[in-house]
Write an enzyme that holds these catalytic residues in place. Structure first.
Site, PDB file in Angstrom:
ATOM      1  N   LYS A 105       0.760  -1.064   0.061  1.00  0.00           N
ATOM      2  CA  LYS A 105       0.088   0.025   0.116  1.00  0.00           C
ATOM      3  C   LYS A 105       0.885   1.262   0.031  1.00  0.00           C
ATOM      4  O   LYS A 105       1.816   1.295   0.676  1.00  0.00           O
ATOM      5  CB  LYS A 105      -0.956   0.072   1.223  1.00  0.00           C
ATOM      6  CG  LYS A 105      -1.775  -1.017   1.100  1.00  0.00           C
ATOM      7  CD  LYS A 105      -3.173  -0.683   0.451  1.00  0.00           C
ATOM      8  CE  LYS A 105      -4.163  -1.737   0.554  1.00  0.00           C
ATOM      9  NZ  LYS A 105      -5.467  -1.343  -0.031  1.00  0.00           N
ATOM     10  N   LYS A 115     -12.486  -7.501  -7.490  1.00  0.00           N
ATOM     11  CA  LYS A 115     -13.282  -7.865  -6.305  1.00  0.00           C
ATOM     12  C   LYS A 115     -14.634  -8.142  -6.399  1.00  0.00           C
ATOM     13  O   LYS A 115     -15.470  -7.523  -6.690  1.00  0.00           O
ATOM     14  CB  LYS A 115     -13.051  -6.826  -5.045  1.00  0.00           C
ATOM     15  CG  LYS A 115     -11.719  -6.186  -4.684  1.00  0.00           C
ATOM     16  CD  LYS A 115     -11.633  -5.114  -3.909  1.00  0.00           C
ATOM     17  CE  LYS A 115     -10.517  -4.873  -3.455  1.00  0.00           C
ATOM     18  NZ  LYS A 115      -9.441  -4.399  -4.197  1.00  0.00           N
TER      19      LYS A 115
END
Length: 352
Positions: A163, A262
């Site tokens: 991240k 997702k």
């Protein structure tokens, strides 16, 4: 096949450590379990469970989660609960019909996944659990703890997800160099969550060894700048949050390297299959990723990844933060069963 029994449960699992959701953090995960039993003409009874858990709610600061599921868990319960009464009088194919009619992606995914499980069209994953490790430095965590996690990575691990855009550029550049100093063989999947302007993205990536970067997810605030970043530095980008737009249609762009899908946020399995086919025909990778599901949902994503994208390792490395498993054990000391969950509704065909 006829649906004979449907039951809906609610779960909430505290997390042992905070998990990043974009720039926000969560300390628990909640969602639903939908269980169904169906019977064929030969009177064989089959049962299956699916997790339905939109990535919404509040973060640790009691602020709404932004940029992920557009539906709330309350909205899912409100639509799904009365639907059980209608489904129980129907043939199993109504699961697919309803998944195509709903506007809530988590319901669409859950119903179509339940259909696939009951009809044996989704087999359990044959391989062991494969995942790209998620690397991030927790708040107030000493660098030595991060070093230990990197050193503990299996030698078979060749890519990690990191991240970025969470803290300062200087800190994150130093962290990435620290990771590569320990494991120079690693390839990096950077996840920026649309945090950079074009000039910031160029400045950030220019301080990193570009050959080590597999791609960067959603680097720029303005979507059109992603291709300009590729033109400037040759670093490919991936789309993630862009796919959550219900109006998203696949279109090839210069520098588009991958779609990070997702399924809980995308919708039904037919839509997932169509998007996967379109991307592959354009030479774009498709990588299935978790929406921080519990172990029941992660297990289903492993099976889906093996069926749809067998050459890719999915991004499913979030279960370590969960304090308990959900129906499917991954080795945690506690695994919740249906008896541990809150039953919201049960319906039986015999009672209709």
């Amino acid at each position: 096949m006829k649906l004979m029994h449907l039951s809906l449960y609610r779960y909430q699992i505290p997390l042992d450590k905070l998990l990043p959701v974009g720039k926000q953090r969560i300390d628990s995960r909640q969602g639903l379990v939908l269980r169904a039993s169906a019977q064929d003409d030969g009177q064989t009874l089959v049962s299956a469970e699916v997790e339905i858990s939109p990535l919404s709610g509040q973060d640790v600061d009691e602020q709404p989660l932004k940029g992920f599921s557009q539906e709330t868990l309350a909205e899912v319960i409100e639509e799904l609960t009365p639907m059980l009464d209608e489904l129980i009088t129907s043939d199993i194919e109504q699961l697919i019909t309803r998944s195509e009619q709903t506007s809530l992606p988590s319901i669409a995914f859950g119903l179509s996944l339940l259909h696939a499980k009951l009809t044996d069209r989704l087999r359990p994953a044959r391989q062991g659990r494969r995942a790209i490790p998620l690397i991030y430095q927790a708040q107030d965590e000493p660098p030595q703890v991060l070093d230990a996690r990197i050193k503990a990575l299996d030698a078979s691990t060749h890519s990690v997800k990191i991240k970025v855009g969470q803290t300062s550029m200087e800190q994150e550049i130093a962290m990435i160099h620290r990771v590569l100093a320990i494991r120079p063989d690693l390839k990096l999947r950077l996840d920026a969550n649309r945090c950079f302007t074009l000039s910031q993205a160029i400045d950030f990536l220019a301080c990193l060894p570009l050959a080590a970067i597999e791609y960067i997810e959603e680097p720029c605030i303005e979507r059109q700048d992603n291709s300009l970043l590729f033109q400037a530095l040759g670093v490919g980008f991936a789309l993630d949050e862009s796919l959550n737009d219900p109006n998203y249609q696949f279109a090839m762009q210069a520098g588009l390297a991958a779609l990070i899908v997702k399924p809980m946020l995308l919708g039904s399995l037919p839509r997932l299959q169509q998007l996967t086919q379109q991307a592959h025909e354009a030479g774009v990778r498709v990588i299935l990723s978790a929406s921080l599901e519990a172990s029941l949902g992660i297990t289903a994503l492993q099976a889906l990844s093996e069926a749809l994208t067998p050459d890719e390792i999915p991004g499913l490395d979030t279960l370590s933060a969960f304090s308990a498993d959900l129906l499917v054990s991954t080795g945690k000391t506690r695994c919740l069963t249906l008896e541990n969950l809150i039953c919201l509704k049960q319906v039986n065909r015999e009672a209709v």
